[in-house]
Design an enzyme around this catalytic site. Sequence first.
Site, PDB file in Angstrom:
ATOM      1  N   TYR A  66       0.938  -1.238  -0.017  1.00 23.86           N
ATOM      2  CA  TYR A  66       0.147  -0.053   0.272  1.00 23.86           C
ATOM      3  C   TYR A  66       0.931   1.327   0.111  1.00 23.86           C
ATOM      4  CZ  TYR A  66       1.418  -0.669   4.758  1.00 23.86           C
ATOM      5  OH  TYR A  66       2.256  -0.861   5.915  1.00 23.86           O
ATOM      6  N   GLY A  67       2.348   0.869   0.181  1.00 21.89           N
ATOM      7  CA  GLY A  67       3.049   2.289   0.224  1.00 21.89           C
ATOM      8  C   GLY A  67       4.180   2.367  -0.884  1.00 21.89           C
ATOM      9  N   THR A  68       5.199   2.470  -0.557  1.00 24.17           N
ATOM     10  CA  THR A  68       6.342   2.669  -1.464  1.00 24.17           C
ATOM     11  C   THR A  68       6.990   1.383  -2.082  1.00 24.17           C
ATOM     12  OG1 THR A  68       8.204   2.110   0.333  1.00 24.17           O
ATOM     13  CG2 THR A  68       7.557   4.406   0.173  1.00 24.17           C
ATOM     14  N   LEU A  69       6.267   0.193  -2.005  1.00 28.68           N
ATOM     15  CA  LEU A  69       6.507  -1.105  -2.703  1.00 28.68           C
ATOM     16  C   LEU A  69       5.501  -1.005  -4.225  1.00 28.68           C
ATOM     17  CD1 LEU A  69       6.954  -3.521  -0.010  1.00 28.68           C
ATOM     18  CD2 LEU A  69       8.607  -2.617  -1.643  1.00 28.68           C
ATOM     19  N   GLU A 141      10.728  -4.338   5.713  1.00 25.60           N
ATOM     20  CA  GLU A 141       9.944  -4.033   6.453  1.00 25.60           C
ATOM     21  C   GLU A 141      10.345  -4.097   8.015  1.00 25.60           C
ATOM     22  OE1 GLU A 141       7.806  -2.203   5.382  1.00 25.60           O
ATOM     23  OE2 GLU A 141       7.264  -2.853   3.392  1.00 25.60           O
TER      24      GLU A 141
END
Length: 221
Positions: A66-69, A141
């Site tokens: 949901y983010g920088t990936l 993570e």
Amino acid sequence: MKLLSKIRSLTTNRPRLTNLSEVVLIITCHQLELYPNQHYAVDQLWIMFLRQTWTINNMVHKVFVYGTLKRNEPNHGTMTNPENGVATFIAEGMTKEKYPLIIATKYNVPFLLHSPGTGYNVKGEIYEVDDKMLSNLDILEDHPNCYIRDKNDIVLTDSTHRTVMKCWVYFLKMFKPELLSKPFLEDYKSEGDHGLRYCERCKRDVNFKLKLAVRNDCAYL
């Protein structure tokens, strides 16, 4: 070859077979009946079956990012680097339950806080990854020292039938309550209107990650 056509129909437009039991049944029931004197053809079908079995056994994890990936975000290279393992894009999705997605720390890191019912149905992407990729994502993570990887219901946003998949999701479970006062995001973008551009790890204070390891929690964020 009816058997070959049947198997090909199962694999059309798919990166892998999704119903091994059906393939096994087809091959078992038809190989002697249809090909009693064509051992080569049957052998080739079994070779294809075994290759697909190997693929499935080594790509069994669904992960929701949901983010920088995500695609076009700073850390997406982790997903596409073959040295990290295999990651195959499945679909876009969103959390079935609402969660607060925030940006925090001086490095503008996105965090999905484990506070069900607060925030938005967060949008992201579903990937199927092998064991090696999942292990590397855990390292990235800092699971389980900071983020905690947990199974969660993800709704496919491009599905007309509201298909739900169980996926691994990285949550921040230990945090100070004041983080809930930060603005919540529905769809994270590093270059979004929030103006809080993500700072890549290579540009950070080298002691930052060490602090996470020493504290063994993220409560200070």
